[in-house]
Design an enzyme around this catalytic site. Structure first.
Site, PDB file in Angstrom:
ATOM      1  N   ARG A   1      12.322  -1.484  10.564  1.00  0.00           N
ATOM      2  CA  ARG A   1      11.352  -0.976  11.524  1.00  0.00           C
ATOM      3  C   ARG A   1      11.314  -1.899  12.731  1.00  0.00           C
ATOM      4  NH1 ARG A   1       5.725   0.472   8.552  1.00  0.00           N
ATOM      5  NH2 ARG A   1       4.932  -0.527  10.442  1.00  0.00           N
TER       6      ARG A   1
ATOM      7  N   ARG B   1      -8.595   1.498   9.741  1.00  0.00           N
ATOM      8  CA  ARG B   1      -8.142   0.151  10.064  1.00  0.00           C
ATOM      9  C   ARG B   1      -9.167  -0.598  10.903  1.00  0.00           C
ATOM     10  NH1 ARG B   1      -2.218   1.084   9.574  1.00  0.00           N
ATOM     11  NH2 ARG B   1      -1.072  -0.777  10.110  1.00  0.00           N
TER      12      ARG B   1
ATOM     13  N   ARG C   1       0.567  -8.230  14.203  1.00  0.00           N
ATOM     14  CA  ARG C   1      -0.024  -7.232  13.298  1.00  0.00           C
ATOM     15  C   ARG C   1      -0.915  -7.911  12.256  1.00  0.00           C
ATOM     16  NH1 ARG C   1       5.039  -4.861  11.186  1.00  0.00           N
ATOM     17  NH2 ARG C   1       3.828  -3.394   9.969  1.00  0.00           N
TER      18      ARG C   1
ATOM     19  N   ARG D   1      12.050  -5.969   4.655  1.00  0.00           N
ATOM     20  CA  ARG D   1      11.987  -4.563   4.252  1.00  0.00           C
ATOM     21  C   ARG D   1      12.725  -3.625   5.205  1.00  0.00           C
ATOM     22  NH1 ARG D   1       5.818  -2.246   5.215  1.00  0.00           N
ATOM     23  NH2 ARG D   1       5.853  -2.365   7.480  1.00  0.00           N
TER      24      ARG D   1
ATOM     25  N   LYS E   1       0.830  -1.221   0.000  1.00  0.00           N
ATOM     26  CA  LYS E   1       0.000   0.000   0.000  1.00  0.00           C
ATOM     27  C   LYS E   1       0.856   1.260   0.000  1.00  0.00           C
ATOM     28  CE  LYS E   1      -1.994  -0.560   4.015  1.00  0.00           C
ATOM     29  NZ  LYS E   1      -1.365  -1.756   4.592  1.00  0.00           N
TER      30      LYS E   1
END
Ligand code: AMP
Length: 215
Positions: A158, A88, A169, A127, A13
């Site tokens: 992250r 969300r 998550r 990532r 996204k």
């Protein structure tokens, strides 16, 4: 154009939102980026949000709705926006309708990035992100020296892209965010997009789905 991007963490996204926002000349509003900046700056919002983010949980709806309303009232949103990572929860989706009712305007589309769970897990495990501008890198595109080619910021993993927090998550997404798919489908504005493949391939699909190029 007023767009909402839906899909699990790691579904692409953010990457697609950045490109599309440039093309459409509207702001990309990533609530995750806004919250990370608030945490880094040690603001009151950051203090409120930090423990939820560290745990891979959602920041309370009231906090998010206040933040998003303030952002959507800014002048640069007058011609449209791309919301990335918001709403969300169903309550956030309903709250967004109410906000748009107050400030004027309606959503054009909600785009669902459909990506198999295993692929999402692989992407998140590999990532890294620019701590300044939020640009996302994969294992293949990460800059060798750890410096963002776009803004010169530091590129790092992250904290919440670690095994147990990734699982949490993804669980939270299934439970809290998946109901938004039916919500936007019922309003007739849902577009399902195959999010597998290269960034360019997904971007082409996205542009076709939005009618920016002939289908
Ligand atoms: P993201 O960068 O979109 O993956 O978001 C990182 C974290 O910020 C999430 O795991 C949540 O803790 C928090 N967050 C971002 N957007 C929202 C939202 N719309 N509602 C609640 N929490 C959010």
């Amino acid at each position: 154009m007023r767009l909402v991007l839906l899909g699990p963490p790691g579904s692409g996204k953010g990457t697609q939102a950045t490109r599309l926002a440039d093309e459409l000349g509207v702001p990309q509003i990533s609530t995750g980026d806004i919250l990370r900046a608030a945490v880094a700056a040690g603001t009151e919002l950051g203090e409120k949000a930090r423990r939820f983010m560290d745990a891979g949980s959602l920041v309370p709806d009231g906090v998010m709705l206040e933040l998003v309303e303030e952002r959507l009232r800014a002048a640069d949103c007058a011609r449209g926006f791309i919301l990335d990572g918001f709403p969300r929860t169903l309550a956030q989706g309903e709250g967004l309708e109410a906000i748009l009712g107050r400030i004027g305007g309606r959503l054009d589309r909600a785009i669902l990035f459909d990506v198999p769970r295993e692929m999402v897990r692989q992407r998140l495990s590999a990532r890294s992100v620019c701590t300044e501008c939020g640009r996302v890198f994969s294992a293949l595109t990460a800059p060798a020296g750890g410096t963002c080619p776009q803004c010169g910021g530091r590129v790092a993993r992250r904290d919440d892209d670690a095994g147990p927090t990734i699982d949490r998550r993804l669980e939270v997404y299934e439970k809290e965010s998946a109901p938004l798919v039916a919500y936007y489908d019922a309003r007739g504005i849902l577009v399902r997009l195959d999010g597998a493949g290269t960034i360019d391939a997904v971007h082409d699909r996205l542009r076709r789905a939005l009618g920016l190029v002939p289908a």
